[in-house]
Design a protein around this motif. Structure first.
Motif, mmCIF file in Angstrom:
data_model
loop_
_atom_site.group_PDB
_atom_site.id
_atom_site.type_symbol
_atom_site.label_atom_id
_atom_site.label_comp_id
_atom_site.label_asym_id
_atom_site.label_seq_id
_atom_site.Cartn_x
_atom_site.Cartn_y
_atom_site.Cartn_z
ATOM 1 N N TYR A 126 0.843 -1.203 0.000
ATOM 2 C CA TYR A 126 0.000 0.000 0.000
ATOM 3 C C TYR A 126 0.878 1.253 0.000
ATOM 4 C CZ TYR A 126 -3.110 3.586 1.782
ATOM 5 O OH TYR A 126 -3.809 4.745 1.944
ATOM 6 N N ASN A 127 1.934 1.202 0.902
ATOM 7 C CA ASN A 127 2.840 2.359 0.972
ATOM 8 C C ASN A 127 3.532 2.597 -0.359
ATOM 9 O OD1 ASN A 127 2.229 2.969 3.537
ATOM 10 N ND2 ASN A 127 3.971 1.885 4.471
ATOM 11 N N GLU A 128 3.942 1.466 -0.973
ATOM 12 C CA GLU A 128 4.624 1.558 -2.274
ATOM 13 C C GLU A 128 3.727 2.247 -3.299
ATOM 14 O OE1 GLU A 128 7.438 0.007 -5.352
ATOM 15 O OE2 GLU A 128 7.603 0.369 -3.206
ATOM 16 N N VAL A 129 2.466 1.756 -3.345
ATOM 17 C CA VAL A 129 1.526 2.346 -4.309
ATOM 18 C C VAL A 129 1.297 3.819 -3.978
ATOM 19 C CG1 VAL A 129 -0.865 2.290 -5.126
ATOM 20 C CG2 VAL A 129 0.396 0.162 -4.846
ATOM 21 N N THR A 130 1.162 4.107 -2.657
ATOM 22 C CA THR A 130 0.938 5.508 -2.265
ATOM 23 C C THR A 130 2.118 6.369 -2.703
ATOM 24 O OG1 THR A 130 -0.131 4.607 -0.311
ATOM 25 C CG2 THR A 130 0.266 6.966 -0.312
ATOM 26 N N ASP A 131 3.357 5.822 -2.462
ATOM 27 C CA ASP A 131 4.548 6.578 -2.868
ATOM 28 C C ASP A 131 4.547 6.835 -4.368
ATOM 29 O OD1 ASP A 131 5.517 6.861 -0.405
ATOM 30 O OD2 ASP A 131 7.083 5.312 -0.552
ATOM 31 N N GLN A 132 4.201 5.753 -5.096
ATOM 32 C CA GLN A 132 4.189 5.894 -6.567
ATOM 33 C C GLN A 132 3.178 6.964 -6.980
ATOM 34 O OE1 GLN A 132 3.493 2.127 -8.387
ATOM 35 N NE2 GLN A 132 5.588 1.414 -7.982
ATOM 36 N N LEU A 133 2.001 6.880 -6.325
ATOM 37 C CA LEU A 133 0.961 7.855 -6.657
ATOM 38 C C LEU A 133 1.429 9.273 -6.329
ATOM 39 C CD1 LEU A 133 -2.392 6.193 -5.598
ATOM 40 C CD2 LEU A 133 -1.824 7.158 -7.828
ATOM 41 N N LYS A 134 2.105 9.390 -5.181
ATOM 42 C CA LYS A 134 2.575 10.714 -4.766
ATOM 43 C C LYS A 134 3.597 11.250 -5.777
ATOM 44 C CE LYS A 134 4.276 13.262 -0.797
ATOM 45 N NZ LYS A 134 5.146 14.003 -1.650
ATOM 46 N N ARG A 135 4.508 10.302 -6.190
ATOM 47 C CA ARG A 135 5.519 10.729 -7.163
ATOM 48 C C ARG A 135 4.860 11.162 -8.461
ATOM 49 N NH1 ARG A 135 8.862 6.688 -5.047
ATOM 50 N NH2 ARG A 135 8.146 5.169 -6.571
ATOM 51 N N ALA A 136 3.869 10.357 -8.883
ATOM 52 C CA ALA A 136 3.165 10.691 -10.129
ATOM 53 C C ALA A 136 2.468 12.035 -9.978
ATOM 54 C CB ALA A 136 2.152 9.598 -10.468
ATOM 55 N N HIS A 137 1.873 12.231 -8.787
ATOM 56 C CA HIS A 137 1.167 13.494 -8.530
ATOM 57 C C HIS A 137 2.154 14.669 -8.564
ATOM 58 C CE1 HIS A 137 -0.473 16.640 -5.874
ATOM 59 N NE2 HIS A 137 -1.593 16.357 -6.530
ATOM 60 N N ASN A 156 5.052 14.742 -10.059
ATOM 61 C CA ASN A 156 5.512 14.944 -11.443
ATOM 62 C C ASN A 156 4.483 15.717 -12.251
ATOM 63 O OD1 ASN A 156 7.857 13.682 -11.027
ATOM 64 N ND2 ASN A 156 7.254 11.701 -11.894
ATOM 65 N N LEU A 157 3.230 15.326 -12.048
ATOM 66 C CA LEU A 157 2.157 16.004 -12.787
ATOM 67 C C LEU A 157 2.098 17.478 -12.398
ATOM 68 C CD1 LEU A 157 -0.936 13.678 -13.036
ATOM 69 C CD2 LEU A 157 0.078 15.038 -14.857
ATOM 70 N N GLY A 158 2.200 17.711 -11.059
ATOM 71 C CA GLY A 158 2.175 19.088 -10.561
ATOM 72 C C GLY A 158 3.290 19.901 -11.197
ATOM 73 N N GLN A 159 4.483 19.278 -11.271
ATOM 74 C CA GLN A 159 5.641 19.966 -11.853
ATOM 75 C C GLN A 159 5.383 20.274 -13.329
ATOM 76 O OE1 GLN A 159 8.936 17.641 -10.732
ATOM 77 N NE2 GLN A 159 10.421 19.248 -11.150
ATOM 78 N N GLU A 160 4.820 19.264 -14.012
ATOM 79 C CA GLU A 160 4.525 19.421 -15.444
ATOM 80 C C GLU A 160 3.524 20.565 -15.659
ATOM 81 O OE1 GLU A 160 5.024 18.466 -19.397
ATOM 82 O OE2 GLU A 160 6.182 17.920 -17.638
ATOM 83 N N VAL A 161 2.487 20.591 -14.781
ATOM 84 C CA VAL A 161 1.476 21.654 -14.906
ATOM 85 C C VAL A 161 2.125 23.009 -14.667
ATOM 86 C CG1 VAL A 161 -0.588 22.641 -13.821
ATOM 87 C CG2 VAL A 161 -0.503 20.203 -14.331
ATOM 88 N N ARG A 162 2.985 23.101 -13.629
ATOM 89 C CA ARG A 162 3.675 24.375 -13.347
ATOM 90 C C ARG A 162 4.509 24.794 -14.541
ATOM 91 N NH1 ARG A 162 4.320 22.624 -8.307
ATOM 92 N NH2 ARG A 162 6.351 21.705 -8.726
ATOM 93 N N HIS A 163 5.219 23.793 -15.118
ATOM 94 C CA HIS A 163 6.084 24.060 -16.257
ATOM 95 C C HIS A 163 5.253 24.591 -17.438
ATOM 96 C CE1 HIS A 163 9.411 23.513 -18.983
ATOM 97 N NE2 HIS A 163 8.625 22.857 -19.798
ATOM 98 N N LEU A 164 4.093 23.903 -17.674
ATOM 99 C CA LEU A 164 3.239 24.318 -18.792
ATOM 100 C C LEU A 164 2.673 25.718 -18.564
ATOM 101 C CD1 LEU A 164 1.389 21.004 -19.658
ATOM 102 C CD2 LEU A 164 2.981 22.257 -21.095
#
Ligand code: ADP
Length: 303
Positions: free
Chosen positions: A22-33, A35-43
């Motif tokens: 569960y923690n692994e998936v949460t971490d992955q989700l957080k990382r994806a989130h 990354n997405l946040g960074q991408e949105v900021r960049h855009l």
């Protein structure tokens, strides 16, 4: 009891494995989130940058149009003054004192005509006329022009040997104009420093930035560009000179874009300024526009 304990331990292990997964998936989700946040900021930043550039272009177009209109209005009376001055010169051949005054009028007319031509050039969108040309020929021509504009000021122009090696397909007249402006600025900046010691020096160097782009650099041993002015020097009508028009670099910037390239200003480590003109070795009909230096600080400033 021990059986029960084992049972609990296994369940605990299972639970621990589930929690770890569960923690692994949460971490992955957080990382994806993230990354997405960074991408949105960049855009968002990219969008703001493009919008600022668009606004700048619109303002420049409006300014160019207005300036060209005024320049047109000035051009006709100016030709009149030039004509009357030449008539006066003819009539005053035997009166040297008055002839001197007429010469001064003609000189002022020349200056005004140069300003008008700069403004008209700046206001007019140009379609490049590409043809094969040797970079060295264009550079030599620009150096000659710049040297003639510097008149009696002693400036040493040095063209690097590597400039010889470049064959381009571009608009030679536009490139020459851009280089002349950069060379005159470099020479003007280096003269006062040169007087103090070592002599005024301007260098032209070239290298292949990528396989299809050529970087031409104009360097000088002047005082360099004050960091607080870096943002403004490419703006039309920005000048720190008593008799400057502030159009030289705006024209260089416009030409660089017209040729599908870009221009960047910086200070040299050893003092002095360096302007880098980056242009495609082969001009293409609808150049994608260069992003290498695109929208660098000095160009991003909105009027
Ligand atoms: P002008 O030469 O009429 O002032 P430009 O647009 O060519 O107009 O230049 C704008 C300003 O940029 C100059 O007034 C000067 O302050 C600065 N500048 C340009 N080239 C150099 C250089 N080589 N070294 C230092 N400052 C420069």
């Amino acid at each position: 009891m021990s059986v029960g304990t084992m049972h609990v331990t296994e369940r605990e292990k299972e639970l621990a494995a589930i929690i770890a997964a569960y923690n692994e998936v949460t971490d992955q989700l957080k990382r994806a989130h993230d990354n997405l946040g960074q991408e949105v900021r960049h855009l968002r930043e990219e969008l703001a940058r493009k919008n600022a550039e668009l606004r700048r272009r619109e303002r420049l177009a409006a300014l160019g149009e207005m300036a060209a209109g005024v320049a047109h209005e000035i051009r006709n009376p100016l030709s009149g003054i030039r004509l009357f001055a030449s008539l006066l010169r003819r009539d005053l051949q035997d009166r040297p004192a008055e002839l001197g005054t007429v010469a001064k009028i003609s000189k002022c007319v020349n200056v005004l005509e140069e300003i008008v031509s700069d403004i008209l050039h700046f206001g007019r969108p140009t379609t490049p006329n590409p043809a094969p040309v040797r970079l060295e020929a264009v550079v030599r021509q620009a150096v000659e022009l710049a040297a003639s504009r510097m008149q009696e000021a002693a400036v040493r122009f040095e063209v690097g040997d590597e400039v010889n090696g470049f064959e381009l397909v571009t608009d030679a007249a536009l490139l020459e104009r851009a280089l002349t402006n950069l060379l005159v600025n470099a020479a003007e900046a280096s003269v006062p420093v040169g007087v103090a010691g070592g002599g005024a020096r301007v260098w032209v160097r070239a290298d292949r930035n990528t396989t299809d782009r050529v970087a031409v650099r104009v360097e000088d041993n002047g005082p360099g560009i004050p960091p607080e002015l870096m943002d403004r020097i490419f703006n039309p009508f920005f000048t720190t000179k008593d008799n400057g028009t502030g159009l030289g670099l705006a024209i260089v910037h416009q030409i660089a874009e017209t040729l599908g390239g870009s221009v960047r200003a910086a200070n040299r480590a050893g003092g002095g300024a360096v302007f880098t003109l980056l242009i495609p070795a082969r001009y293409e009909e609808s150049p994608a526009g260069s992003e290498e230096f695109a929208l660098g600080q000095s160009r991003e400033e909105v009027l």
